[in-house]
Design a protein around this motif. Structure first.
Motif, PDB file in Angstrom:
ATOM      1  N   ALA A   1     115.377   5.273  -4.943  1.00 15.80           N
ATOM      2  CA  ALA A   1     113.931   5.061  -4.834  1.00 15.80           C
ATOM      3  C   ALA A   1     113.637   3.697  -4.212  1.00 15.80           C
ATOM      4  CB  ALA A   1     113.275   5.182  -6.204  1.00 15.80           C
TER       5      ALA A   1
ATOM      6  N   TRP B   1     114.072  13.889  -0.343  1.00 17.29           N
ATOM      7  CA  TRP B   1     115.202  13.533  -1.200  1.00 17.29           C
ATOM      8  C   TRP B   1     115.019  14.213  -2.559  1.00 17.29           C
ATOM      9  CZ3 TRP B   1     114.059   9.281  -4.910  1.00 17.29           C
ATOM     10  CH2 TRP B   1     115.107   9.079  -5.820  1.00 17.29           C
ATOM     11  N   PHE B   2     116.076  14.877  -3.025  1.00 18.14           N
ATOM     12  CA  PHE B   2     116.051  15.624  -4.278  1.00 18.14           C
ATOM     13  C   PHE B   2     117.058  15.029  -5.257  1.00 18.14           C
ATOM     14  CE2 PHE B   2     114.633  18.494  -1.013  1.00 18.14           C
ATOM     15  CZ  PHE B   2     113.711  19.340  -1.613  1.00 18.14           C
ATOM     16  N   ALA B   3     116.657  14.866  -6.506  1.00 23.24           N
ATOM     17  CA  ALA B   3     117.580  14.535  -7.584  1.00 23.24           C
ATOM     18  C   ALA B   3     118.163  15.835  -8.131  1.00 23.24           C
ATOM     19  CB  ALA B   3     116.859  13.775  -8.684  1.00 23.24           C
TER      20      ALA B   3
ATOM     21  N   ALA C   1     112.104   9.754  -8.517  1.00 23.09           N
ATOM     22  CA  ALA C   1     112.253  10.979  -7.720  1.00 23.09           C
ATOM     23  C   ALA C   1     111.023  11.859  -7.890  1.00 23.09           C
ATOM     24  CB  ALA C   1     113.500  11.740  -8.150  1.00 23.09           C
ATOM     25  N   ASN C   2     110.667  12.599  -6.854  1.00 21.93           N
ATOM     26  CA  ASN C   2     109.572  13.560  -7.003  1.00 21.93           C
ATOM     27  C   ASN C   2     109.929  14.946  -6.492  1.00 21.93           C
ATOM     28  OD1 ASN C   2     109.447  13.256  -4.225  1.00 21.93           O
ATOM     29  ND2 ASN C   2     107.487  12.147  -4.241  1.00 21.93           N
ATOM     30  N   ARG C   3     111.231  15.156  -6.272  1.00 22.33           N
ATOM     31  CA  ARG C   3     111.753  16.476  -5.895  1.00 22.33           C
ATOM     32  C   ARG C   3     113.046  16.677  -6.678  1.00 22.33           C
ATOM     33  NH1 ARG C   3     109.714  17.287  -0.245  1.00 22.33           N
ATOM     34  NH2 ARG C   3     108.858  15.276   0.421  1.00 22.33           N
ATOM     35  N   VAL C   4     113.292  17.885  -7.151  1.00 23.74           N
ATOM     36  CA  VAL C   4     114.494  18.117  -7.943  1.00 23.74           C
ATOM     37  C   VAL C   4     115.152  19.437  -7.571  1.00 23.74           C
ATOM     38  CG1 VAL C   4     113.695  16.742  -9.901  1.00 23.74           C
ATOM     39  CG2 VAL C   4     113.219  19.206  -9.852  1.00 23.74           C
TER      40      VAL C   4
ATOM     41  N   CYS D   1     120.422  15.270  -1.321  1.00 20.45           N
ATOM     42  CA  CYS D   1     120.364  15.363  -2.780  1.00 20.45           C
ATOM     43  C   CYS D   1     121.245  14.263  -3.370  1.00 20.45           C
ATOM     44  CB  CYS D   1     120.878  16.714  -3.273  1.00 20.45           C
ATOM     45  SG  CYS D   1     119.985  18.134  -2.627  1.00 20.45           S
ATOM     46  N   THR D   2     120.846  13.751  -4.514  1.00 23.98           N
ATOM     47  CA  THR D   2     121.590  12.689  -5.186  1.00 23.98           C
ATOM     48  C   THR D   2     121.888  13.088  -6.622  1.00 23.98           C
ATOM     49  OG1 THR D   2     120.586  10.958  -3.833  1.00 23.98           O
ATOM     50  CG2 THR D   2     121.506  10.292  -5.941  1.00 23.98           C
TER      51      THR D   2
ATOM     52  N   VAL E   1     119.076   7.130  -9.281  1.00 29.97           N
ATOM     53  CA  VAL E   1     117.743   7.538  -8.834  1.00 29.97           C
ATOM     54  C   VAL E   1     116.898   6.303  -8.547  1.00 29.97           C
ATOM     55  CG1 VAL E   1     115.616   8.732  -9.489  1.00 29.97           C
ATOM     56  CG2 VAL E   1     117.832   9.723 -10.089  1.00 29.97           C
TER      57      VAL E   1
END
Length: 226
Positions: free
Chosen positions: A165, A179-181, A198-201, A140-141, A161
């Motif tokens: 990316a 990878w999650f933001a 990002a495409n996951r949170v 996670c970032t 982000v």
């Protein structure tokens, strides 16, 4: 994701499909933990992590056993934060560690190969290290925006982000790890997060403070890619 994806649809496959990750406390004030967990998973949350520093060990284990049962019912994943001993006791799907916790290698040696290990990262170097670590299953970032769940931690902004990316675009190893933001993300900010790459949170208050957690989760999931 549904529970009937076949006999080989295990933890790793569920993580690969995951887009929406929720961190929640034990809902002690509301007294509705089980109802809340069902609503969140049914609304489209893929992973729920219990993170509640106010709980003593017995209460945390009890809440995690409840979470584990609800997660199994929905065919989803559940996560333990920080405590490898508790993760082992409750047979966690996911164990999440920060930069000041156990190293991924230490966590792996304690928990074995079946548990998914996640890592928090707060800058590009940490993200690069996590992406290259064979013991890390996702990272996670953030926090992208300042958030009361991480008091005193400076916001990274969407620039990080974009950097991560680009890292993933240029590195096959980095591109292959989920990878999650994270940090202050809600339905209003999510389009900007997606645009940044990002495409996951991971979310907290966007669902935990919603009057209708199911509807809040559903709205977020509909904004995320399939």
């Amino acid at each position: 994701m549904p529970a009937d994806r076949g006999p080989h649809y295990g933890r790793a496959e569920k993580l690969a499909d995951a887009r929406l990750y929720l961190c929640t406390d034990a809902r002690s004030r509301q007294g509705d933990l089980e109802e809340f967990l069902h609503a969140a998973y049914a609304g489209g949350v893929d992973i729920i992590q219990l993170r509640d520093k106010a709980l003593d060990t017995d209460a945390e284990i009890a809440a995690l056993h409840l979470l584990a049962g609800v997660a199994r019912e929905h065919g989803k994943l559940f996560a333990v934060n920080d405590r490898a001993d508790i993760a082992s006791l409750v047979n966690a799907d996911v164990f999440h560690i920060g930069q000041r916790d156990l190293s991924p290698a230490q966590a792996r040696s304690l928990l074995g190969t079946e548990v998914l290990i996640g890592r928090s990262t707060h800058d590009l170097d940490q993200a690069r290290t996590a992406a290259a670590d064979p013991e890390v299953d996702y990272f996670c970032t953030g926090p992208l925006w300042e958030t009361p769940t991480k008091p005193g931690r400076a916001a990274t902004g969407l620039g990080l982000v974009r950097e991560v990316a680009r890292l993933r675009t240029g590195s096959p190893a980095a591109a292959g790890i989920p990878w999650f933001a994270i940090g202050g993300i809600d339905a209003g900010r999510l389009p900007d997060v997606l645009e940044a790459g990002a495409n996951r949170v991971v979310v907290v208050r966007a669902i935990t403070e919603a009057a209708d957690p199911h509807a809040a989760a559903k709205k977020l999931r509909e904004l995320l890619p399939a």
